[in-house]
Design a protein around this motif. Structure first.
Motif, mmCIF file in Angstrom:
data_model
loop_
_atom_site.group_PDB
_atom_site.id
_atom_site.type_symbol
_atom_site.label_atom_id
_atom_site.label_comp_id
_atom_site.label_asym_id
_atom_site.label_seq_id
_atom_site.Cartn_x
_atom_site.Cartn_y
_atom_site.Cartn_z
ATOM 1 N N PHE A 29 0.828 -1.201 0.000
ATOM 2 C CA PHE A 29 0.000 0.000 0.000
ATOM 3 C C PHE A 29 0.864 1.254 0.000
ATOM 4 C CE2 PHE A 29 -3.615 2.386 0.070
ATOM 5 C CZ PHE A 29 -3.886 3.082 1.230
ATOM 6 N N ASN A 33 0.385 2.374 -3.588
ATOM 7 C CA ASN A 33 -0.961 2.875 -3.331
ATOM 8 C C ASN A 33 -2.043 1.903 -3.771
ATOM 9 O OD1 ASN A 33 -1.971 4.961 -1.992
ATOM 10 N ND2 ASN A 33 -1.877 6.418 -3.662
ATOM 11 N N VAL A 35 -4.581 -1.007 -2.883
ATOM 12 C CA VAL A 35 -5.215 -1.605 -1.731
ATOM 13 C C VAL A 35 -5.363 -3.086 -1.996
ATOM 14 C CG1 VAL A 35 -7.252 -1.597 -0.324
ATOM 15 C CG2 VAL A 35 -6.539 0.478 -1.479
ATOM 16 N N PHE A 37 -6.827 -6.061 -1.143
ATOM 17 C CA PHE A 37 -7.833 -6.728 -0.330
ATOM 18 C C PHE A 37 -7.499 -8.190 -0.115
ATOM 19 C CE2 PHE A 37 -11.763 -4.489 0.724
ATOM 20 C CZ PHE A 37 -11.474 -3.244 0.218
ATOM 21 N N TYR A 92 -9.958 4.299 -9.427
ATOM 22 C CA TYR A 92 -9.644 3.575 -8.186
ATOM 23 C C TYR A 92 -10.607 2.443 -7.877
ATOM 24 C CZ TYR A 92 -13.057 6.955 -6.458
ATOM 25 O OH TYR A 92 -14.162 7.731 -6.295
ATOM 26 N N ILE A 96 -9.665 -1.384 -6.604
ATOM 27 C CA ILE A 96 -10.278 -2.073 -5.476
ATOM 28 C C ILE A 96 -10.957 -3.344 -5.976
ATOM 29 C CG2 ILE A 96 -12.073 -1.934 -3.718
ATOM 30 C CD1 ILE A 96 -11.534 1.004 -3.456
ATOM 31 N N VAL A 100 -10.367 -7.226 -4.803
ATOM 32 C CA VAL A 100 -11.508 -7.917 -4.189
ATOM 33 C C VAL A 100 -11.757 -9.219 -4.940
ATOM 34 C CG1 VAL A 100 -13.999 -7.850 -3.840
ATOM 35 C CG2 VAL A 100 -12.631 -5.894 -3.229
ATOM 36 N N MET A 103 -9.193 -11.652 -3.898
ATOM 37 C CA MET A 103 -9.506 -12.165 -2.569
ATOM 38 C C MET A 103 -10.559 -13.265 -2.662
ATOM 39 S SD MET A 103 -11.115 -10.062 0.648
ATOM 40 C CE MET A 103 -12.666 -9.580 -0.055
ATOM 41 N N LEU A 219 -10.252 -13.480 5.777
ATOM 42 C CA LEU A 219 -10.918 -12.219 6.103
ATOM 43 C C LEU A 219 -10.399 -11.656 7.415
ATOM 44 C CD1 LEU A 219 -13.168 -10.393 5.059
ATOM 45 C CD2 LEU A 219 -14.718 -11.574 6.586
ATOM 46 N N LEU A 223 -8.654 -8.027 7.772
ATOM 47 C CA LEU A 223 -9.171 -6.925 8.581
ATOM 48 C C LEU A 223 -8.180 -6.513 9.661
ATOM 49 C CD1 LEU A 223 -12.954 -7.856 8.876
ATOM 50 C CD2 LEU A 223 -11.914 -6.028 7.567
ATOM 51 N N TRP A 226 -5.476 -4.377 8.173
ATOM 52 C CA TRP A 226 -5.909 -3.016 7.870
ATOM 53 C C TRP A 226 -6.097 -2.187 9.136
ATOM 54 C CZ3 TRP A 226 -5.082 -0.669 3.644
ATOM 55 C CH2 TRP A 226 -4.976 -1.407 2.464
ATOM 56 N N LEU A 229 -2.691 -1.093 10.085
ATOM 57 C CA LEU A 229 -2.209 -0.068 9.179
ATOM 58 C C LEU A 229 -2.902 1.267 9.443
ATOM 59 C CD1 LEU A 229 -0.088 -0.845 7.201
ATOM 60 C CD2 LEU A 229 -1.744 -0.710 5.381
ATOM 61 N N ALA A 230 -4.206 1.195 9.740
ATOM 62 C CA ALA A 230 -4.952 2.424 10.006
ATOM 63 C C ALA A 230 -4.409 3.110 11.251
ATOM 64 C CB ALA A 230 -6.433 2.121 10.163
ATOM 65 N N VAL C 61 -16.871 1.872 -3.471
ATOM 66 C CA VAL C 61 -17.062 0.428 -3.446
ATOM 67 C C VAL C 61 -17.629 0.038 -2.085
ATOM 68 C CG1 VAL C 61 -15.963 -1.806 -3.631
ATOM 69 C CG2 VAL C 61 -15.191 0.071 -5.056
ATOM 70 N N VAL C 117 -10.743 3.773 -0.113
ATOM 71 C CA VAL C 117 -10.498 2.419 0.339
ATOM 72 C C VAL C 117 -10.954 2.187 1.778
ATOM 73 C CG1 VAL C 117 -8.148 2.948 1.070
ATOM 74 C CG2 VAL C 117 -8.771 0.642 0.543
ATOM 75 N N TRP C 118 -10.854 3.235 2.608
ATOM 76 C CA TRP C 118 -11.257 3.042 4.000
ATOM 77 C C TRP C 118 -12.746 2.776 4.104
ATOM 78 C CZ3 TRP C 118 -7.347 1.705 6.574
ATOM 79 C CH2 TRP C 118 -6.104 2.312 6.367
ATOM 80 N N LEU C 121 -13.234 -0.901 3.112
ATOM 81 C CA LEU C 121 -12.823 -1.784 4.199
ATOM 82 C C LEU C 121 -13.811 -1.782 5.351
ATOM 83 C CD1 LEU C 121 -9.078 -0.893 4.168
ATOM 84 C CD2 LEU C 121 -10.007 -3.167 3.828
ATOM 85 N N ILE C 250 -20.054 -9.068 -1.341
ATOM 86 C CA ILE C 250 -19.005 -8.875 -2.340
ATOM 87 C C ILE C 250 -19.543 -9.234 -3.719
ATOM 88 C CG2 ILE C 250 -16.752 -9.689 -3.137
ATOM 89 C CD1 ILE C 250 -15.928 -9.988 -0.279
ATOM 90 N N LEU C 301 -14.878 -11.359 -12.788
ATOM 91 C CA LEU C 301 -14.626 -9.988 -12.335
ATOM 92 C C LEU C 301 -13.268 -9.516 -12.793
ATOM 93 C CD1 LEU C 301 -15.246 -7.465 -10.667
ATOM 94 C CD2 LEU C 301 -14.232 -8.599 -8.710
#
Lengths: 262, 249, 334
Positions: A29, A33, A35, A37, A92, A96, A100, A103, A219, A223, A226, A229-230, C61, C117-118, C121, C250, C301
């Motif tokens: 990231f 940049n 993301v 998932f 973007y 994502i 996804v 994932m 999952l 999570l 993230w 990271l947050a 998203v 992105v946040w 998530l 999803i 996808l």
């Protein structure tokens, strides 16, 4: 009270491992940049690979990263060049969407390959526990935590002292300037993605010494990474470690008090 | 009325870590003026624009627009008050047509019934009617620039900030744009503030010029004063000697 | 005016579809299994079309569609079970509850400089968190299914002996979702959303309150899903925390993106194709197919995103080549 302190120990040790997982994500990231998932699912995939390799060749879980690390590195590079690279110029939501999709794909094929029941390895030479002031510490967790810390420090050195490492840092700061300095930013991105993914192989192998793996774990790791990271923000490895510890301890305390619901 | 102040910044400062991008800038623009803001690359001109339009928050200082303190307001609120801008790196709405892009701006002050009128006005004023259905991503440079200006003008601002709209245009395209901007200022009474490197445009269009260097305001005055200002010449020395361009501009 | 030609074709196709959809029960009506199948496909169609408002038009998203579905289901279902409260009003309340939760995440996360992105998530986390909460919440949820009172034909309770009335309810929701999509895209909100999806900074300086616009889109979307959730509960006859399904959420996002972000009927198209095929396969191959089909979903996808990022609906759209050529000519003259 005793329960709390025990949880603190367990949580802190897990936190180190979580920090290593988050480090892989941070590389991806922070540098490009993107993301990812699918990162949590990479961890889960690594765990399954470790399980597979260990079962197939009878080697100890701790040694499996020797095989899974290069494997995940290659997979990471392939994913980068095959998928991520093409989406860099797009909106973007596309970026994502593609991770996804990745994932979901990883989750689905691991489910098909290994089914829903949890898989675990039966024995590791780092099993056992030690006593510390009246509290029990699982040896496997302790050693895993230590190895994670060593790797984190190692990566830290790699980023600051070696050419590829500094290329990664330069590219994440300013890819235009970096390319003027002779850094091929696409190769750097691929390296970062490959490295970030292969770090999960190490955590995966370590986790398999004391945990089991099932298709829903992706999952959870995703999570957790993230959240770390947050909390930590980007660019600070010590920050990552501290956030990892916080999250690890938090999870441990929550589990003690709420039971194993989440 | 003509000499009434529309924008005033006092001690405006912005730091990025150790770098002071904008340093204690005091600047005043009067209504219906055409102002130029020049300076070498990296002088802080775009950051300055970002600060007054609300895209960045200053560390020190104030921005007063039409008598209101807008220092911490969000960009869309500032636009509603009457300030709009274009961007140095064209931020076009690539998937939208020219007409749709302008329409976004026109909705600022117009409801569904009147918005088409405003769009048509902008298309006609900037001579974009022929390409109204073209996708913004298909446009050539000079059309792209005009769309940026048209889009911002459609918001019916009182102050329009233009960030290097002249860069990369041919001499003919430049003249065309300059005359359109002059017309805009005269017909709609919009105050213009133009950041430019193309000296021809600055000297030919602007009534007053401010000069930034390394974030500081180093000179202010009418074109002839600026072109003879020693400090300004020194600021530009080493990049492109100013005396060269003054003979062509 | 290629735009106009485009729209006419699309409207025609949509009309065609709606006519078929209206008469479908006459063909399947007697076979309850098939009725449930087509109803399920339509439910995904409604959800994907609603998702388009937040994911396609507003460019966020959102991975929490089943969170809002579940909230709608639990609100309306619980009111029905405990207070004999009619789902016709319960579904509105379900929608409002969904909106409340949506705003809970939207208000902090839609601020100007926060990365998209946040939001993605957090919505991912929301579904899972709600599942856990409702699992543990003994009074309302709990691990066991809670059954709605059974009636073979009660309008008040919205419970019927056949799937056909539910089918029409869902079809009605679909039409509403399509209309909402269509109206928004043509309105000021639609233009503002498109603009902020392209470039938030540029939109802001043109007067677009990006945060307010995103929140409005979120409200429309979550409300529609919440209401659908209430109907969903009545179709299945029970409420259960498994409704809060992250995987399926999803899937809805996948349908929205594969179909065509921002294109009104795009997600519906994807739903018909993908979910339709999946359900048909499930009918012949059994439940095993779900795991395999998820692989198919994700591969599709990725392929669509790489090779046709605007979505499969673009196969039906004209290309505007002529006007661009004129532009180039003009430049040479100058």
């Amino acid at each position: 009270m005793e329960v709390i302190i025990q949880s603190l120990f367990d949580g802190a040790l897990m936190g180190c491992i979580y920090a290593l997982i988050a480090l892989g994500l941070s590389l991806i990231f922070g540098v490009m940049n993107v993301v990812n998932f699918a990162h949590g699912n990479f961890v889960m995939l690594s765990m399954y690979f470790s399980f597979w390799v260990a079962s197939l060749w009878g080697i100890d879980a701790v040694l499996t990263p020797l095989i899974t690390f290069p494997l995940l590195f290659i997979i990471g590079m392939l994913v980068y060049y095959g998928i991520i690279d093409r989406t860099l110029k797009e909106h973007y939501t596309i970026q994502i969407a593609v991770t996804v999709g990745l994932m979901t794909f990883l989750g689905a094929i691991t489910q098909l390959a290994w089914q829903s029941r949890p898989r675990a390895l039966s024995y590791s030479f780092i099993q056992g526990s030690i006593q510390f002031g009246g509290y029990t510490i699982a040896l496997s967790r302790l050693i895993s935590a230590v190895i994670s810390l060593i790797i984190i420090i190692g990566i830290s050195f790699f980023l600051s002292k070696t050419w590829p490492g500094r290329a990664i840092r330069a590219t994440s700061d300013d890819s235009d300037a970096a390319s003027l300095m002779g850094v091929d930013f696409r190769k750097t991105y691929a390296l970062a993605f490959g490295l970030g993914s292969s770090l999960t192989a190490i955590s995966g192998g370590l986790l398999m010494t004391f945990q089991q793996v099932d298709p829903t774990m992706g999952l959870r790791f995703g999570l957790l990474s993230w959240c770390i990271l947050a909390l930590a923000g980007l660019g600070s490895i010590p920050g990552l470690l501290i956030s990892g510890l916080i999250i690890g301890i938090g999870e441990s305390l929550a589990m003690s008090f709420l039971g194993s619901q989440s | 009325m003509l000499s009434e102040q529309i924008l005033k910044t006092s001690k405006l400062t912005k730091r990025f870590g150790n770098l002071i991008a904008v340093n204690q800038v005091d600047l005043e623009i009067k209504k219906e003026e055409i102002i130029g803001l020049i300076g070498p690359n990296g002088a802080g001109k775009t950051t300055f624009f970002n600060l007054i339009t609300g895209l960045e928050t200053p560390d020190e200082g104030q921005v007063i627009f039409k008598g209101t303190n807008v220092t911490t307001m969000s960009p869309h609120t500032i636009c509603k008050l009457g300030m709009s801008r274009t961007f140095q790196v064209a931020k076009s709405f690539t998937e939208m047509s020219v007409e749709e892009a302008i329409r976004v701006g026109a909705y600022n002050r117009r409801g569904e019934e009147e918005v088409q009128n405003k769009v048509d006005w902008a298309l006609e004023f900037f001579e974009l009617e022929d390409i109204r259905d073209n996708k913004c991503s298909d446009l050539g440079l000079s059309s792209l620039r005009k769309v940026e200006v048209a889009r911002a003008a459609a918001t019916e601002p009182e102050l329009l900030l233009l960030d290097e709209v002249g860069a990369g245009l041919t001499a003919a395209e430049l003249l065309k744009l300059m005359s359109e901007l002059k017309k805009l200022n005269q017909e709609t009474k919009i105050t213009l503030c133009v950041v430019e490197h193309v000296m021809q445009m600055v000297m030919g269009l602007c009534e007053r010029i401010f000069v930034l260097d390394a974030g500081e305001l180093i000179a202010e005055g009418i074109p002839s004063e600026i072109s003879n200002n020693q400090r300004v010449i020194e600021a530009y020395l080493g990049r492109r000697s100013y005396s060269e361009s003054s003979s062509t501009g | 005016m290629n735009h106009k030609k485009n729209q006419n074709l699309e409207n025609l196709l949509l009309l065609f579809f709606l006519i078929i959809a209206l008469v479908a029960p006459l063909i399947f009506g007697s076979n309850q299994y098939n009725m449930l199948l087509v109803t399920t496909v339509l439910i995904y169609g409604v959800m994907a079309t609603s998702w388009n408002i937040i994911g396609g038009l507003a460019g966020q998203v959102d991975l929490a569609s089943f969170a809002y579905l579940g909230l709608g289901a639990f609100t309306s279902g619980t009111l029905l079970i405990r207070f004999n409260f009619t789902p016709w009003i319960g579904m509105i309340l379900g929608g409002l509850v969904a909106v409340a939760f949506a705003l809970l995440i939207g208000i902090p996360l839609f601020r100007f400089r926060i990365k998209e992105v946040w939001y993605a998530l957090t919505t991912c986390a929301l579904v899972e968190i709600l599942k856990v909460i409702f699992n543990m919440w003994e009074e309302i949820g709990g691990p066991v299914e809670r059954y709605l009172p059974y009636f073979s034909g009660s309008l008040y309770h919205m419970r019927f002996g056949s799937y056909v009335p539910y089918y029409y309810l869902i079809l009605g929701m679909l039409v509403i979702a399509l209309l909402v999509n269509s109206r928004i895209s043509r309105s000021k909100l639609g233009f503002y959303l498109k603009a902020l999806g392209e470039d938030e900074a540029a939109a802001e300086v043109l007067g677009v309150n990006t945060r307010a616009c995103k929140l409005r889109a979120l409200v429309y979307y979550s409300f529609l899903i919440g209401v659908t959730g209430a109907i969903y509960a009545n179709i299945y006859g029970f409420i259960h925390p498994s409704f809060f399904n992250g995987q399926e959420s999803i899937k809805i996002a996948i349908l929205g993106i594969v179909g065509g972000r921002g294109i009104t009927y795009g997600p519906l198209l994807a739903a018909l194709l993908l979910v339709g095929t999946q359900e048909l396969l499930r009918a012949s191959l059994g439940a095993e197919v779900s795991g395999l089909y998820l692989v198919v979903y994700s591969v599709i996808l990725i392929l669509v995103v790489l090779f046709k990022p605007k979505g499969i609906a673009t196969f039906f759209q004209y290309r505007n080549k002529k006007p661009a050529k004129q532009e180039v000519k003009k430049k040479n003259v100058v």
